[in-house]
Design an enzyme around this catalytic site. Structure first.
Site, mmCIF file in Angstrom:
data_model
loop_
_atom_site.group_PDB
_atom_site.id
_atom_site.type_symbol
_atom_site.label_atom_id
_atom_site.label_comp_id
_atom_site.label_asym_id
_atom_site.label_seq_id
_atom_site.Cartn_x
_atom_site.Cartn_y
_atom_site.Cartn_z
ATOM 1 C CG HIS A 92 -1.927 1.080 1.253
ATOM 2 N ND1 HIS A 92 -1.830 2.132 2.142
ATOM 3 C CD2 HIS A 92 -3.044 1.307 0.512
ATOM 4 C CE1 HIS A 92 -2.850 2.949 1.943
ATOM 5 N NE2 HIS A 92 -3.602 2.474 0.963
ATOM 6 C CG ASP A 144 -6.991 3.726 -0.181
ATOM 7 O OD1 ASP A 144 -5.756 3.680 0.007
ATOM 8 O OD2 ASP A 144 -7.652 4.781 -0.058
#
Length: 118
Positions: free
Chosen positions: A45, A86
């Site tokens: 991420h 996300d």
């Protein structure tokens, strides 16, 4: 934005609060090698956000929907890229919940050694 990311995590059946200070990469910043598959979700991420350059990843909002247990992101190209970062992380957390180790919550960054490239 970070609120939407937290909501995604919650909607996938996890608590966002489990990931705020987990391992070497979950939360603000990160260093060393990820300590398990859950921490690797955060590492990936962070790398995804890093590829977006100067784009304001933490405070830019986007549209998404939860459908049939999946997450569908906005069509706006830059917002979609942010949403995808996300989305992938939220799904990664759900898929790797069995690797979550409560001993790594509040893990000291001084224990995060080695290097890992995005």
């Amino acid at each position: 934005d970070l609120t939407q990311f937290g909501n995604m995590i919650n909607k996938m059946g996890q608590s966002v609060f489990d990931y705020i200070y987990y391992g070497c990469y979950c939360g603000w910043g990160g260093k060393g090698k990820p300590i398990d598959a859950t921490d690797r979700c955060c590492f990936v991420h962070d790398c995804c956000y890093g590829k977006m350059g100067t784009y304001d990843t933490k405070w830019t909002s986007y549209n998404y929907e939860i459908q049939n247990g999946g997450i569908d992101c906005d069509e706006d190209p830059q917002k979609k890229e942010l949403c995808e970062c996300d989305r992938v992380a939220a799904i990664c957390f759900a898929n790797n919940r069995n690797t979550y180790n409560s001993n790594y919550f509040g893990h000291s960054s001084s224990k995060c050694t080695g290097t890992e490239q995005c």
